[in-house]
Design a protein around this motif. Sequence first.
Motif, PDB file in Angstrom:
ATOM      1  N   HIS A 217       0.826  -1.207   0.000  1.00 12.91           N
ATOM      2  CA  HIS A 217       0.000   0.000   0.000  1.00 12.91           C
ATOM      3  C   HIS A 217       0.863   1.261   0.000  1.00 12.91           C
ATOM      4  O   HIS A 217       0.446   2.294   0.534  1.00 12.91           O
ATOM      5  CB  HIS A 217      -0.956  -0.002   1.196  1.00 12.91           C
ATOM      6  CG  HIS A 217      -2.071  -0.992   1.072  1.00 12.91           C
ATOM      7  ND1 HIS A 217      -3.114  -1.044   1.958  1.00 12.91           N
ATOM      8  CD2 HIS A 217      -2.306  -1.973   0.161  1.00 12.91           C
ATOM      9  CE1 HIS A 217      -3.952  -2.024   1.605  1.00 12.91           C
ATOM     10  NE2 HIS A 217      -3.472  -2.598   0.518  1.00 12.91           N
ATOM     11  N   ASP A 218       2.040   1.158  -0.598  1.00 16.91           N
ATOM     12  CA  ASP A 218       2.929   2.319  -0.684  1.00 16.91           C
ATOM     13  C   ASP A 218       2.224   3.438  -1.443  1.00 16.91           C
ATOM     14  O   ASP A 218       1.824   3.283  -2.600  1.00 16.91           O
ATOM     15  CB  ASP A 218       4.220   1.926  -1.401  1.00 16.91           C
ATOM     16  CG  ASP A 218       5.302   2.983  -1.312  1.00 16.91           C
ATOM     17  OD1 ASP A 218       4.993   4.161  -1.576  1.00 16.91           O
ATOM     18  OD2 ASP A 218       6.450   2.636  -0.995  1.00 16.91           O
ATOM     19  N   GLU A 219       2.081   4.582  -0.781  1.00 14.67           N
ATOM     20  CA  GLU A 219       1.351   5.700  -1.365  1.00 14.67           C
ATOM     21  C   GLU A 219       2.229   6.606  -2.214  1.00 14.67           C
ATOM     22  O   GLU A 219       1.718   7.463  -2.951  1.00 14.67           O
ATOM     23  CB  GLU A 219       0.688   6.529  -0.244  1.00 14.67           C
ATOM     24  CG  GLU A 219       1.647   7.299   0.640  1.00 14.67           C
ATOM     25  CD  GLU A 219       2.389   6.474   1.686  1.00 14.67           C
ATOM     26  OE1 GLU A 219       3.112   7.073   2.498  1.00 14.67           O
ATOM     27  OE2 GLU A 219       2.264   5.218   1.679  1.00 14.67           O
ATOM     28  N   ALA A 220       3.544   6.449  -2.136  1.00 16.20           N
ATOM     29  CA  ALA A 220       4.467   7.313  -2.872  1.00 16.20           C
ATOM     30  C   ALA A 220       4.986   6.654  -4.140  1.00 16.20           C
ATOM     31  O   ALA A 220       5.119   7.304  -5.187  1.00 16.20           O
ATOM     32  CB  ALA A 220       5.640   7.715  -1.975  1.00 16.20           C
ATOM     33  N   LEU A 221       5.309   5.371  -4.054  1.00 13.73           N
ATOM     34  CA  LEU A 221       5.853   4.632  -5.188  1.00 13.73           C
ATOM     35  C   LEU A 221       5.110   3.297  -5.268  1.00 13.73           C
ATOM     36  O   LEU A 221       5.232   2.463  -4.374  1.00 13.73           O
ATOM     37  CB  LEU A 221       7.352   4.385  -5.005  1.00 13.73           C
ATOM     38  CG  LEU A 221       8.236   5.630  -4.978  1.00 13.73           C
ATOM     39  CD1 LEU A 221       9.637   5.289  -4.476  1.00 13.73           C
ATOM     40  CD2 LEU A 221       8.308   6.272  -6.358  1.00 13.73           C
ATOM     41  N   PRO A 222       4.345   3.060  -6.313  1.00 18.42           N
ATOM     42  CA  PRO A 222       3.500   1.859  -6.369  1.00 18.42           C
ATOM     43  C   PRO A 222       4.313   0.578  -6.390  1.00 18.42           C
ATOM     44  O   PRO A 222       5.393   0.513  -6.990  1.00 18.42           O
ATOM     45  CB  PRO A 222       2.715   2.044  -7.669  1.00 18.42           C
ATOM     46  CG  PRO A 222       3.541   2.975  -8.500  1.00 18.42           C
ATOM     47  CD  PRO A 222       4.215   3.891  -7.518  1.00 18.42           C
ATOM     48  N   VAL A 223       3.783  -0.440  -5.738  1.00 22.99           N
ATOM     49  CA  VAL A 223       4.487  -1.715  -5.661  1.00 22.99           C
ATOM     50  C   VAL A 223       4.661  -2.340  -7.047  1.00 22.99           C
ATOM     51  O   VAL A 223       5.621  -3.101  -7.280  1.00 22.99           O
ATOM     52  CB  VAL A 223       3.751  -2.679  -4.705  1.00 22.99           C
ATOM     53  CG1 VAL A 223       2.403  -3.113  -5.276  1.00 22.99           C
ATOM     54  CG2 VAL A 223       4.620  -3.882  -4.363  1.00 22.99           C
ATOM     55  N   ASP A 224       3.785  -2.010  -8.005  1.00 22.80           N
ATOM     56  CA  ASP A 224       3.941  -2.548  -9.360  1.00 22.80           C
ATOM     57  C   ASP A 224       5.280  -2.146  -9.976  1.00 22.80           C
ATOM     58  O   ASP A 224       5.833  -2.886 -10.798  1.00 22.80           O
ATOM     59  CB  ASP A 224       2.803  -2.065 -10.263  1.00 22.80           C
ATOM     60  CG  ASP A 224       1.483  -2.764  -9.961  1.00 22.80           C
ATOM     61  OD1 ASP A 224       1.508  -3.779  -9.240  1.00 22.80           O
ATOM     62  OD2 ASP A 224       0.444  -2.290 -10.445  1.00 22.80           O
ATOM     63  N   MET A 225       5.802  -0.982  -9.584  1.00 23.35           N
ATOM     64  CA  MET A 225       7.088  -0.536 -10.113  1.00 23.35           C
ATOM     65  C   MET A 225       8.197  -1.507  -9.724  1.00 23.35           C
ATOM     66  O   MET A 225       9.001  -1.918 -10.575  1.00 23.35           O
ATOM     67  CB  MET A 225       7.419   0.871  -9.608  1.00 23.35           C
ATOM     68  CG  MET A 225       8.770   1.391 -10.064  1.00 23.35           C
ATOM     69  SD  MET A 225       9.252   2.936  -9.247  1.00 23.35           S
ATOM     70  CE  MET A 225       7.947   4.023  -9.814  1.00 23.35           C
ATOM     71  N   VAL A 226       8.255  -1.885  -8.454  1.00 20.19           N
ATOM     72  CA  VAL A 226       9.331  -2.777  -8.026  1.00 20.19           C
ATOM     73  C   VAL A 226       9.065  -4.215  -8.435  1.00 20.19           C
ATOM     74  O   VAL A 226      10.011  -4.991  -8.608  1.00 20.19           O
ATOM     75  CB  VAL A 226       9.585  -2.660  -6.507  1.00 20.19           C
ATOM     76  CG1 VAL A 226      10.099  -1.279  -6.160  1.00 20.19           C
ATOM     77  CG2 VAL A 226       8.358  -3.002  -5.696  1.00 20.19           C
ATOM     78  N   ARG A 227       7.808  -4.575  -8.612  1.00 22.67           N
ATOM     79  CA  ARG A 227       7.534  -5.914  -9.148  1.00 22.67           C
ATOM     80  C   ARG A 227       8.122  -6.052 -10.540  1.00 22.67           C
ATOM     81  O   ARG A 227       8.753  -7.080 -10.859  1.00 22.67           O
ATOM     82  CB  ARG A 227       6.024  -6.162  -9.178  1.00 22.67           C
ATOM     83  CG  ARG A 227       5.395  -6.419  -7.812  1.00 22.67           C
ATOM     84  CD  ARG A 227       3.882  -6.445  -7.900  1.00 22.67           C
ATOM     85  NE  ARG A 227       3.264  -6.738  -6.604  1.00 22.67           N
ATOM     86  CZ  ARG A 227       1.984  -6.519  -6.313  1.00 22.67           C
ATOM     87  NH1 ARG A 227       1.174  -5.993  -7.247  1.00 22.67           N
ATOM     88  NH2 ARG A 227       1.508  -6.803  -5.118  1.00 22.67           N
ATOM     89  N   ALA A 228       7.943  -5.036 -11.366  1.00 22.16           N
ATOM     90  CA  ALA A 228       8.516  -5.071 -12.714  1.00 22.16           C
ATOM     91  C   ALA A 228      10.040  -5.071 -12.656  1.00 22.16           C
ATOM     92  O   ALA A 228      10.704  -5.794 -13.410  1.00 22.16           O
ATOM     93  CB  ALA A 228       8.006  -3.886 -13.527  1.00 22.16           C
ATOM     94  N   TYR A 229      10.603  -4.263 -11.760  1.00 19.71           N
ATOM     95  CA  TYR A 229      12.066  -4.222 -11.619  1.00 19.71           C
ATOM     96  C   TYR A 229      12.609  -5.578 -11.191  1.00 19.71           C
ATOM     97  O   TYR A 229      13.626  -6.048 -11.725  1.00 19.71           O
ATOM     98  CB  TYR A 229      12.445  -3.146 -10.597  1.00 19.71           C
ATOM     99  CG  TYR A 229      13.917  -3.112 -10.277  1.00 19.71           C
ATOM    100  CD1 TYR A 229      14.820  -2.498 -11.132  1.00 19.71           C
ATOM    101  CD2 TYR A 229      14.417  -3.715  -9.116  1.00 19.71           C
ATOM    102  CE1 TYR A 229      16.175  -2.482 -10.857  1.00 19.71           C
ATOM    103  CE2 TYR A 229      15.760  -3.705  -8.826  1.00 19.71           C
ATOM    104  CZ  TYR A 229      16.637  -3.085  -9.694  1.00 19.71           C
ATOM    105  OH  TYR A 229      17.983  -3.077  -9.409  1.00 19.71           O
ATOM    106  N   ALA A 230      11.947  -6.211 -10.231  1.00 13.17           N
ATOM    107  CA  ALA A 230      12.410  -7.513  -9.756  1.00 13.17           C
ATOM    108  C   ALA A 230      12.350  -8.563 -10.860  1.00 13.17           C
ATOM    109  O   ALA A 230      13.261  -9.388 -10.993  1.00 13.17           O
ATOM    110  CB  ALA A 230      11.578  -7.950  -8.553  1.00 13.17           C
ATOM    111  N   ARG A 231      11.300  -8.536 -11.649  1.00 12.44           N
ATOM    112  CA  ARG A 231      11.199  -9.500 -12.757  1.00 12.44           C
ATOM    113  C   ARG A 231      12.322  -9.286 -13.764  1.00 12.44           C
ATOM    114  O   ARG A 231      12.919 -10.246 -14.266  1.00 12.44           O
ATOM    115  CB  ARG A 231       9.837  -9.361 -13.454  1.00 12.44           C
ATOM    116  CG  ARG A 231       8.653  -9.897 -12.675  1.00 12.44           C
ATOM    117  CD  ARG A 231       7.430 -10.025 -13.571  1.00 12.44           C
ATOM    118  NE  ARG A 231       7.023  -8.752 -14.153  1.00 12.44           N
ATOM    119  CZ  ARG A 231       6.149  -7.917 -13.594  1.00 12.44           C
ATOM    120  NH1 ARG A 231       5.613  -8.219 -12.418  1.00 12.44           N
ATOM    121  NH2 ARG A 231       5.823  -6.795 -14.202  1.00 12.44           N
ATOM    122  N   THR A 232      12.622  -8.036 -14.062  1.00 16.49           N
ATOM    123  CA  THR A 232      13.623  -7.726 -15.075  1.00 16.49           C
ATOM    124  C   THR A 232      15.033  -8.065 -14.615  1.00 16.49           C
ATOM    125  O   THR A 232      15.858  -8.567 -15.400  1.00 16.49           O
ATOM    126  CB  THR A 232      13.552  -6.233 -15.452  1.00 16.49           C
ATOM    127  OG1 THR A 232      12.248  -5.940 -15.946  1.00 16.49           O
ATOM    128  CG2 THR A 232      14.594  -5.889 -16.505  1.00 16.49           C
TER     129      THR A 232
END
Length: 271
Positions: A217-232
């Motif tokens: 529930h990060d209100e500043a940086l969405p968790v989807d951003m780091v999910r994509a980074y982790a996959r890459t």
Amino acid sequence: MPSHSDPTGDPQRPLPLVYGPHPDQVADLHLPDRPGADRLPLVLFFHGGFWRAAHDRRHTGAFADALARDGGCAVANVEYRRVGAGGGWPTTLTDTARAVDRLPELSSRAAPGRVDTDRVVYAGHSAGGHLALWAAVRHRLPAGAPGRTDAPAPIRGVLALAPTADLAHADRLGSGRGAVADFLGGSATEVPERYAAADPAVLGTPAGRTVVVHGTHDEALPVDMVRAYARTTGTTLTEVPHGSHFDVIDPDSPAWPSVVQALRALVEALG
């Protein structure tokens, strides 16, 4: 949180470190209370705050103290030049590079016999998480980019807490009211060469092992951003259910055990 104490009960303040001539090229070295024969792993921690001068290392002093205590590490809470006070492109990045190059030796000198410079972790929160990730990919930077090195110091890995792992994505979202554009001097279409030299999302997998801890529930940086980074990049992502942006640096939050566990996994790993 009060300063930690030595075994006699006298207050023990963080040890000051100076890694360059500018007043912001400094760090505070936090050591755990308990004495021990073994030398301590070293965490080089970069605070967040949108890379802006309004936010400095003081807001993570209690965090650094708690991480030293609970993680059994020496923690250098690093300051650096920030936007509005001489920072931004490229100064914030060159300060980061200078800090990681110099602070292990300086920490060892400040606390003789207590710091293990063979077990170093880069860590950071939010914008500081970006700097920690960037510091571990300096060997991947384009030729001539600020901070590039062909021979990076060996590290155990990176602990990135709610990091700005994708600068272009964060800029498109307008995170921090245009913080990325302020930091780099424009958008990805305006200064593409700067994003190519600063954005972890395009620079590949960091040196060592990388663990990202991020609240769902990060209100500043969405968790989807780091999910994509982790996959890459193939890095490890630990999600904190219902966690906010600041829970990961709050020793009293439910996220704290995940942060400490991630750090211990890094410093205790073989190799």
